[in-house]
Design a protein around this motif. Structure first.
Motif, PDB file in Angstrom:
ATOM      1  N   HIS A   5       3.355  -1.841   5.673  1.00  0.00           N
ATOM      2  CA  HIS A   5       4.714  -2.378   5.593  1.00  0.00           C
ATOM      3  C   HIS A   5       5.030  -2.939   4.219  1.00  0.00           C
ATOM      4  O   HIS A   5       6.114  -3.451   3.969  1.00  0.00           O
ATOM      5  CB  HIS A   5       4.943  -3.435   6.675  1.00  0.00           C
ATOM      6  CG  HIS A   5       4.101  -4.662   6.501  1.00  0.00           C
ATOM      7  ND1 HIS A   5       2.736  -4.622   6.425  1.00  0.00           N
ATOM      8  CD2 HIS A   5       4.440  -5.963   6.363  1.00  0.00           C
ATOM      9  CE1 HIS A   5       2.265  -5.842   6.267  1.00  0.00           C
ATOM     10  NE2 HIS A   5       3.271  -6.674   6.223  1.00  0.00           N
ATOM     11  N   ASN A   6       4.067  -2.792   3.317  1.00  0.00           N
ATOM     12  CA  ASN A   6       4.276  -3.251   1.951  1.00  0.00           C
ATOM     13  C   ASN A   6       4.503  -2.068   1.008  1.00  0.00           C
ATOM     14  O   ASN A   6       4.585  -2.242  -0.201  1.00  0.00           O
ATOM     15  CB  ASN A   6       3.048  -4.041   1.499  1.00  0.00           C
ATOM     16  CG  ASN A   6       3.418  -5.315   0.784  1.00  0.00           C
ATOM     17  OD1 ASN A   6       4.599  -5.532   0.475  1.00  0.00           O
ATOM     18  ND2 ASN A   6       2.443  -6.128   0.499  1.00  0.00           N
ATOM     19  N   GLY A   7       4.558  -0.868   1.582  1.00  0.00           N
ATOM     20  CA  GLY A   7       4.779   0.316   0.763  1.00  0.00           C
ATOM     21  C   GLY A   7       3.510   0.876   0.134  1.00  0.00           C
ATOM     22  O   GLY A   7       3.571   1.746  -0.726  1.00  0.00           O
ATOM     23  N   LEU A   8       2.347   0.357   0.554  1.00  0.00           N
ATOM     24  CA  LEU A   8       1.081   0.852   0.007  1.00  0.00           C
ATOM     25  C   LEU A   8       0.497   1.944   0.898  1.00  0.00           C
ATOM     26  O   LEU A   8       0.629   1.890   2.121  1.00  0.00           O
ATOM     27  CB  LEU A   8       0.074  -0.302  -0.117  1.00  0.00           C
ATOM     28  CG  LEU A   8       0.476  -1.444  -1.060  1.00  0.00           C
ATOM     29  CD1 LEU A   8      -0.505  -2.613  -0.932  1.00  0.00           C
ATOM     30  CD2 LEU A   8       0.533  -0.971  -2.506  1.00  0.00           C
ATOM     31  N   HIS A  81       0.700   0.537 -13.815  1.00  0.00           N
ATOM     32  CA  HIS A  81       1.124   0.144 -12.473  1.00  0.00           C
ATOM     33  C   HIS A  81       0.511   1.079 -11.436  1.00  0.00           C
ATOM     34  O   HIS A  81       1.194   1.619 -10.552  1.00  0.00           O
ATOM     35  CB  HIS A  81       2.643   0.137 -12.370  1.00  0.00           C
ATOM     36  CG  HIS A  81       3.153  -0.724 -11.244  1.00  0.00           C
ATOM     37  ND1 HIS A  81       3.307  -2.074 -11.373  1.00  0.00           N
ATOM     38  CD2 HIS A  81       3.503  -0.416  -9.986  1.00  0.00           C
ATOM     39  CE1 HIS A  81       3.740  -2.558 -10.220  1.00  0.00           C
ATOM     40  NE2 HIS A  81       3.879  -1.581  -9.367  1.00  0.00           N
ATOM     41  N   ALA A  82      -0.777   1.339 -11.578  1.00  0.00           N
ATOM     42  CA  ALA A  82      -1.489   2.218 -10.660  1.00  0.00           C
ATOM     43  C   ALA A  82      -2.741   1.507 -10.187  1.00  0.00           C
ATOM     44  O   ALA A  82      -3.293   0.667 -10.901  1.00  0.00           O
ATOM     45  CB  ALA A  82      -1.866   3.525 -11.347  1.00  0.00           C
ATOM     46  N   SER A  85      -7.632  -0.332  -3.902  1.00  0.00           N
ATOM     47  CA  SER A  85      -8.728  -1.243  -3.597  1.00  0.00           C
ATOM     48  C   SER A  85      -9.303  -0.891  -2.229  1.00  0.00           C
ATOM     49  O   SER A  85      -8.611  -0.352  -1.364  1.00  0.00           O
ATOM     50  CB  SER A  85      -8.274  -2.705  -3.621  1.00  0.00           C
ATOM     51  OG  SER A  85      -7.404  -2.973  -2.544  1.00  0.00           O
ATOM     52  N   LEU A 134      -1.548   2.265  -4.425  1.00  0.00           N
ATOM     53  CA  LEU A 134      -0.137   2.309  -4.765  1.00  0.00           C
ATOM     54  C   LEU A 134       0.361   3.730  -4.529  1.00  0.00           C
ATOM     55  O   LEU A 134      -0.282   4.703  -4.923  1.00  0.00           O
ATOM     56  CB  LEU A 134       0.081   1.902  -6.217  1.00  0.00           C
ATOM     57  CG  LEU A 134       0.085   0.393  -6.446  1.00  0.00           C
ATOM     58  CD1 LEU A 134       0.059   0.089  -7.936  1.00  0.00           C
ATOM     59  CD2 LEU A 134       1.313  -0.249  -5.812  1.00  0.00           C
ATOM     60  N   ALA A 135       1.518   3.835  -3.897  1.00  0.00           N
ATOM     61  CA  ALA A 135       1.981   5.138  -3.428  1.00  0.00           C
ATOM     62  C   ALA A 135       2.425   6.057  -4.558  1.00  0.00           C
ATOM     63  O   ALA A 135       1.918   7.154  -4.720  1.00  0.00           O
ATOM     64  CB  ALA A 135       3.129   4.942  -2.446  1.00  0.00           C
ATOM     65  N   ASN A 136       3.371   5.632  -5.316  1.00  0.00           N
ATOM     66  CA  ASN A 136       3.970   6.495  -6.338  1.00  0.00           C
ATOM     67  C   ASN A 136       3.982   5.765  -7.675  1.00  0.00           C
ATOM     68  O   ASN A 136       5.022   5.314  -8.121  1.00  0.00           O
ATOM     69  CB  ASN A 136       5.404   6.881  -5.957  1.00  0.00           C
ATOM     70  CG  ASN A 136       5.441   7.739  -4.712  1.00  0.00           C
ATOM     71  OD1 ASN A 136       4.794   8.780  -4.652  1.00  0.00           O
ATOM     72  ND2 ASN A 136       6.176   7.279  -3.716  1.00  0.00           N
ATOM     73  N   ASP A 143       9.919  -1.332 -10.907  1.00  0.00           N
ATOM     74  CA  ASP A 143       9.988  -2.473  -9.992  1.00  0.00           C
ATOM     75  C   ASP A 143       9.735  -3.779 -10.676  1.00  0.00           C
ATOM     76  O   ASP A 143      10.211  -4.832 -10.233  1.00  0.00           O
ATOM     77  CB  ASP A 143       8.950  -2.331  -8.869  1.00  0.00           C
ATOM     78  CG  ASP A 143       9.351  -1.244  -7.890  1.00  0.00           C
ATOM     79  OD1 ASP A 143       8.565  -0.970  -7.006  1.00  0.00           O
ATOM     80  OD2 ASP A 143      10.450  -0.685  -8.042  1.00  0.00           O
ATOM     81  N   GLY A 144       8.848  -3.742 -11.699  1.00  0.00           N
ATOM     82  CA  GLY A 144       8.470  -5.000 -12.349  1.00  0.00           C
ATOM     83  C   GLY A 144       9.653  -5.528 -13.084  1.00  0.00           C
ATOM     84  O   GLY A 144       9.721  -6.523 -13.686  1.00  0.00           O
TER      85      GLY A 144
END
Lengths: 144, 144
Positions: A5-8, A81-82, A85, A134-136, A143-144
């Motif tokens: 739900h966090n987009g990960l 931003h990639a 974990s 991270l998805a994309n 986003d940052g």
């Protein structure tokens, strides 16, 4: 590709174990004298479990006896931003059986510190293995 | 150069804070539903304290409310047998004061995930700051 739900991106156990097999340095979280602590350590995979060495008399050595611990590896590129974990949670135990030691002594485990004390070998059973990525990364920079 | 009983160089608070100021990604250890967990996160220094953002509704968000947490940064080169780590232990709190938010909103904090939920800002007070480094990486390679 399942997202949380966090987009990960949710990495399944297989994808996590593959990453665990490629790395070699992770961090363990333990409680030392009631305080949370994190130690980096060199590890190797023994089947699906984590094996590392530690010197007798260290804070880490005192903390791992049969405790449930968290172990994490990650690869994070802040600029790009990639990243991803992987988290392993399970009980620790010292390996003392000669037959097991004969096997784990041959694992590619670096010795980090140079204390004079005896080293012992610890195994974290991989009861719970979870991972996120991270998805994309190419799109999320804005986003940052 | 003070060494601990493991042969590692003890980094004083100043040396640790210098390293904290140079990095930008660390890991937090918290207890989630009775289980230890480690999450990587992007952080910034706010004075001597650690500031990060997290989305409402995450496991991390649920865990940090006024808990004492461990936060760690490290730089480990397994091949070169070189590395150091810094550990911060202290209580977490959400930053809610408008005057504080006005300051922390300007910190260089990346937003990692892209969930739709509200983000909030968390501060870890640096009560305990400790660090270790490998003493003589050029000589200790033969230890492995």
């Amino acid at each position: 590709m399942a997202l949380d739900h966090n987009g990960l991106v949710i990495l399944d156990r297989g994808a996590c174990l593959k990453r665990l097999g490629r790395t070699g340095v992770g961090r363990i979280a333990v409680t030392v004298a009631g305080r949370p602590s994190i130690f980096p350590l060199s590890y190797a995979m023994w089947g699906q479990d984590i094996v590392f060495r530690t010197s007798a008399g260290t804070k880490l050595a005192a903390a791992v006896g049969n405790a449930v611990v968290a172990f994490e590896i990650d690869q994070v590129d802040r600029m790009a931003h990639a990243g991803w974990s992987v988290l392993v949670v399970g009980p620790c135990r010292e390996i003392t059986e000669p037959a097991e030691l004969a096997v784990t002594d041959r694992l590619p485990l670096a010795r980090w510190a140079r204390g004079g004390g005896a080293e012992f070998t610890v195994c974290i059973r991989s009861d719970l293995v979870t991972g996120r990525a991270l998805a994309n990364p190419q799109h999320s920079h804005s986003d940052g």
